[in-house]
Design a protein around this motif. Structure first.
Motif, PDB file in Angstrom:
ATOM      1  N   PRO A 144       0.819  -1.234   0.000  1.00  0.00           N
ATOM      2  CA  PRO A 144       0.000   0.000   0.000  1.00  0.00           C
ATOM      3  C   PRO A 144       0.848   1.277   0.000  1.00  0.00           C
ATOM      4  N   LEU A 145       1.922   1.312   0.754  1.00  0.00           N
ATOM      5  CA  LEU A 145       2.736   2.534   0.801  1.00  0.00           C
ATOM      6  C   LEU A 145       3.527   2.713  -0.497  1.00  0.00           C
ATOM      7  N   SER A 146       3.992   1.614  -1.079  1.00  0.00           N
ATOM      8  CA  SER A 146       4.724   1.699  -2.344  1.00  0.00           C
ATOM      9  C   SER A 146       3.807   2.213  -3.453  1.00  0.00           C
ATOM     10  N   LEU A 147       2.565   1.730  -3.473  1.00  0.00           N
ATOM     11  CA  LEU A 147       1.619   2.208  -4.492  1.00  0.00           C
ATOM     12  C   LEU A 147       1.313   3.687  -4.279  1.00  0.00           C
ATOM     13  N   LEU A 148       1.220   4.082  -3.000  1.00  0.00           N
ATOM     14  CA  LEU A 148       0.894   5.477  -2.689  1.00  0.00           C
ATOM     15  C   LEU A 148       1.954   6.435  -3.228  1.00  0.00           C
ATOM     16  N   VAL A 149       3.233   6.108  -3.006  1.00  0.00           N
ATOM     17  CA  VAL A 149       4.282   7.058  -3.401  1.00  0.00           C
ATOM     18  C   VAL A 149       4.964   6.663  -4.709  1.00  0.00           C
ATOM     19  N   GLN A 150       4.524   5.544  -5.304  1.00  0.00           N
ATOM     20  CA  GLN A 150       5.067   5.104  -6.598  1.00  0.00           C
ATOM     21  C   GLN A 150       6.564   4.820  -6.549  1.00  0.00           C
ATOM     22  N   ARG A 151       7.023   4.393  -5.366  1.00  0.00           N
ATOM     23  CA  ARG A 151       8.397   3.941  -5.198  1.00  0.00           C
ATOM     24  C   ARG A 151       8.384   2.814  -4.174  1.00  0.00           C
ATOM     25  N   ASN A 152       9.464   2.080  -4.050  1.00  0.00           N
ATOM     26  CA  ASN A 152       9.459   0.966  -3.095  1.00  0.00           C
ATOM     27  C   ASN A 152       9.611   1.486  -1.668  1.00  0.00           C
ATOM     28  N   VAL A 153       8.682   1.095  -0.822  1.00  0.00           N
ATOM     29  CA  VAL A 153       8.748   1.437   0.604  1.00  0.00           C
ATOM     30  C   VAL A 153       8.874   0.133   1.389  1.00  0.00           C
ATOM     31  N   TRP A 154       9.911   0.072   2.199  1.00  0.00           N
ATOM     32  CA  TRP A 154      10.185  -1.113   3.025  1.00  0.00           C
ATOM     33  C   TRP A 154       9.916  -0.783   4.487  1.00  0.00           C
ATOM     34  N   LEU A 155       9.442  -1.786   5.217  1.00  0.00           N
ATOM     35  CA  LEU A 155       9.127  -1.596   6.636  1.00  0.00           C
ATOM     36  C   LEU A 155       9.969  -2.554   7.475  1.00  0.00           C
ATOM     37  N   LYS A 156      10.674  -2.007   8.459  1.00  0.00           N
ATOM     38  CA  LYS A 156      11.355  -2.846   9.441  1.00  0.00           C
ATOM     39  C   LYS A 156      10.438  -2.867  10.657  1.00  0.00           C
ATOM     40  N   LEU A 157       9.796  -4.023  10.863  1.00  0.00           N
ATOM     41  CA  LEU A 157       8.641  -4.088  11.770  1.00  0.00           C
ATOM     42  C   LEU A 157       9.040  -4.346  13.227  1.00  0.00           C
ATOM     43  N   ASP A 158       9.657  -3.327  13.848  1.00  0.00           N
ATOM     44  CA  ASP A 158      10.032  -3.486  15.251  1.00  0.00           C
ATOM     45  C   ASP A 158       8.856  -3.311  16.216  1.00  0.00           C
ATOM     46  N   ALA A 159       7.699  -2.967  15.669  1.00  0.00           N
ATOM     47  CA  ALA A 159       6.479  -2.998  16.490  1.00  0.00           C
ATOM     48  C   ALA A 159       6.209  -4.421  16.982  1.00  0.00           C
ATOM     49  N   LEU A 160       6.806  -5.410  16.306  1.00  0.00           N
ATOM     50  CA  LEU A 160       6.553  -6.808  16.671  1.00  0.00           C
ATOM     51  C   LEU A 160       7.551  -7.346  17.692  1.00  0.00           C
ATOM     52  N   GLN A 161       8.445  -6.494  18.185  1.00  0.00           N
ATOM     53  CA  GLN A 161       9.377  -6.940  19.234  1.00  0.00           C
ATOM     54  C   GLN A 161       8.575  -7.375  20.475  1.00  0.00           C
ATOM     55  N   PRO A 162       9.102  -8.318  21.255  1.00  0.00           N
ATOM     56  CA  PRO A 162       8.343  -8.837  22.394  1.00  0.00           C
ATOM     57  C   PRO A 162       7.931  -7.780  23.413  1.00  0.00           C
ATOM     58  N   SER A 163       8.688  -6.694  23.540  1.00  0.00           N
ATOM     59  CA  SER A 163       8.293  -5.649  24.487  1.00  0.00           C
ATOM     60  C   SER A 163       7.438  -4.581  23.812  1.00  0.00           C
ATOM     61  N   GLY A 164       7.179  -4.715  22.532  1.00  0.00           N
ATOM     62  CA  GLY A 164       6.289  -3.788  21.835  1.00  0.00           C
ATOM     63  C   GLY A 164       6.980  -2.668  21.087  1.00  0.00           C
ATOM     64  N   SER A 165       8.288  -2.550  21.226  1.00  0.00           N
ATOM     65  CA  SER A 165       9.005  -1.496  20.512  1.00  0.00           C
ATOM     66  C   SER A 165      10.454  -1.914  20.273  1.00  0.00           C
ATOM     67  N   PHE A 166      11.145  -1.109  19.458  1.00  0.00           N
ATOM     68  CA  PHE A 166      12.564  -1.345  19.166  1.00  0.00           C
ATOM     69  C   PHE A 166      13.434  -1.270  20.418  1.00  0.00           C
ATOM     70  N   LYS A 167      12.921  -0.664  21.503  1.00  0.00           N
ATOM     71  CA  LYS A 167      13.773  -0.366  22.667  1.00  0.00           C
ATOM     72  C   LYS A 167      14.466  -1.594  23.229  1.00  0.00           C
ATOM     73  N   ILE A 168      13.833  -2.760  23.068  1.00  0.00           N
ATOM     74  CA  ILE A 168      14.432  -3.974  23.642  1.00  0.00           C
ATOM     75  C   ILE A 168      15.771  -4.303  22.981  1.00  0.00           C
ATOM     76  N   ARG A 169      15.989  -3.816  21.755  1.00  0.00           N
ATOM     77  CA  ARG A 169      17.296  -4.087  21.118  1.00  0.00           C
ATOM     78  C   ARG A 169      18.419  -3.534  21.990  1.00  0.00           C
ATOM     79  N   GLY A 170      18.351  -2.235  22.277  1.00  0.00           N
ATOM     80  CA  GLY A 170      19.418  -1.597  23.034  1.00  0.00           C
ATOM     81  C   GLY A 170      19.353  -1.926  24.508  1.00  0.00           C
ATOM     82  N   ILE A 171      18.147  -1.903  25.047  1.00  0.00           N
ATOM     83  CA  ILE A 171      18.027  -2.151  26.488  1.00  0.00           C
ATOM     84  C   ILE A 171      18.358  -3.602  26.805  1.00  0.00           C
ATOM     85  N   GLY A 172      17.984  -4.512  25.917  1.00  0.00           N
ATOM     86  CA  GLY A 172      18.349  -5.918  26.099  1.00  0.00           C
ATOM     87  C   GLY A 172      19.863  -6.081  26.104  1.00  0.00           C
TER      88      GLY A 172
END
Ligand SMILES: *Cc1c(COP(=O)(O)O)cnc(C)c1O
Length: 310
Positions: free
Chosen positions: A14-42
């Motif tokens: 959907p985002l790629s079609l919207l802007v007519q370019r490739n949009v990639w998502l790094k889905l850190d919303a799916l980390q076990p604590s709910g955010s990217f923060k566990i990367r550094g804090i872990g």
């Protein structure tokens, strides 16, 4: 043992079609604590555990506190999180759910933090939410995963609060030889401490946080983030709260993932088609996540006349 997961990297149709370019998502919303923060804090919690620390202390009622609580449960180390009276019931429950002790103290974060600092002893470690080299090294793993997947972004879009994520991602870009990959550093108005600092030429301190994106609410960015923002190609962009809120709702429709307005600020870069991305192909958005928001809350905020009018 790693406390974070290697998060999915997907191309957003959907985002790629919207802007007519490739949009990639790094889905850190799916980390076990709910955010990217566990990367550094872990990463930091593991290092402190190896140093013999036997208690973790945090003064964050947000995603950093949740990450410390999660890390402590995994490492079998007791965690105390001191939060101010303004912390929502939901945030306290999310931290307590990880078996951490939650102490409510003071009217503001300053008071909660002062109590947390007074509890420190030789065998206790304090986990800062953004200003710690161990944290940046852990956040940098996000870029390592993108590189290992064989994808080189034309630009990385991320949100900035205290600048820990920015510092980690720039370090990750550099350690993968990507000195030329620009970063689009997104903030909301009223939490725009990086943007104002870059304009002033030195680190400023905001009088108050007036944005709803509380996870971006650091009054001052850390020195490392400020320095990297001036030595790496970093473009600072500020969006209104309403743009971040709308992005959260649209992202939920498009990808069925609910994120905080703090993360909506990054998604707004694409949904609002900011000019800084006009020439970029292969846009990578760090979907940093956030566990404190609910859909009801986001809709209530978005309906407020003062927010809508911005
Ligand atoms: C902490 C946080 C941020 C900001 O990260 P900093 O390292 O403080 O810049 C952005 N989004 C979410 C969801 C967060 O939890």
């Amino acid at each position: 043992m790693k406390l974070h997961i290697e998060s999915p990297l997907i191309e957003s149709r959907p985002l790629s079609l919207l802007v007519q370019r490739n949009v990639w998502l790094k889905l850190d919303a799916l980390q076990p604590s709910g955010s990217f923060k566990i990367r550094g804090i872990g990463t930091a919690c593991e290092a402190y555990a190896r140093q013999g620390k036997r208690r973790f202390i945090s003064s964050s009622g947000g995603n950093a506190g949740m990450a410390v609580a999660y890390a402590g449960r995994c490492l079998n180390i007791p965690v105390t999180v001191v939060v101010p009276q303004t912390t929502t019931e939901r945030a306290k429950a999310l931290i307590a759910r990880e078996n951490a002790e939650v102490i409510v103290h003071g009217a503001s974060w300053q008071e909660a933090n002062a109590l947390a600092q007074s509890m420190l002893s030789d065998d206790a470690a304090f986990l800062h939410p953004f200003d710690d080299p161990l944290l940046w090294a852990g956040h940098a793993s996000l870029v390592d995963e993108v590189a290992a997947a064989g994808m080189k972004p034309g630009a990385v879009v991320l949100s900035v609060g205290g600048g820990g994520l920015l510092a980690g991602v720039v370090q990750g870009l550099r350690r993968n030889g990507w000195h030329d990959v620009p970063v689009i550093a997104m903030e909301t108005r009223g939490a725009d401490s990086l943007s104002q600092s870059l304009r002033a030429g030195h680190r400023i301190t905001l009088d108050a946080i007036t944005s709803l994106a509380t996870s971006l609410g650091a009054k001052q960015v850390c020195q490392e983030a400020f320095d990297l923002a001036r030595s790496h190609p970093v473009h600072s962009v500020v969006v209104e709260d309403i743009a971040a809120l709308n992005a959260c709702e649209r992202f939920l429709d498009d990808h069925r993932i609910l994120v905080e307005p703090a993360c909506g600020a990054s998604l707004a870069a694409v949904y609002e088609q900011i000019p800084q991305l006009a020439e970029v192909d292969e846009i990578l958005v760090v979907v940093c996540g956030g566990a404190t928001a609910t859909l009801d809350q986001i809709r209530q905020w978005a309906a407020r006349p003062d927010i809508k009018a911005a």
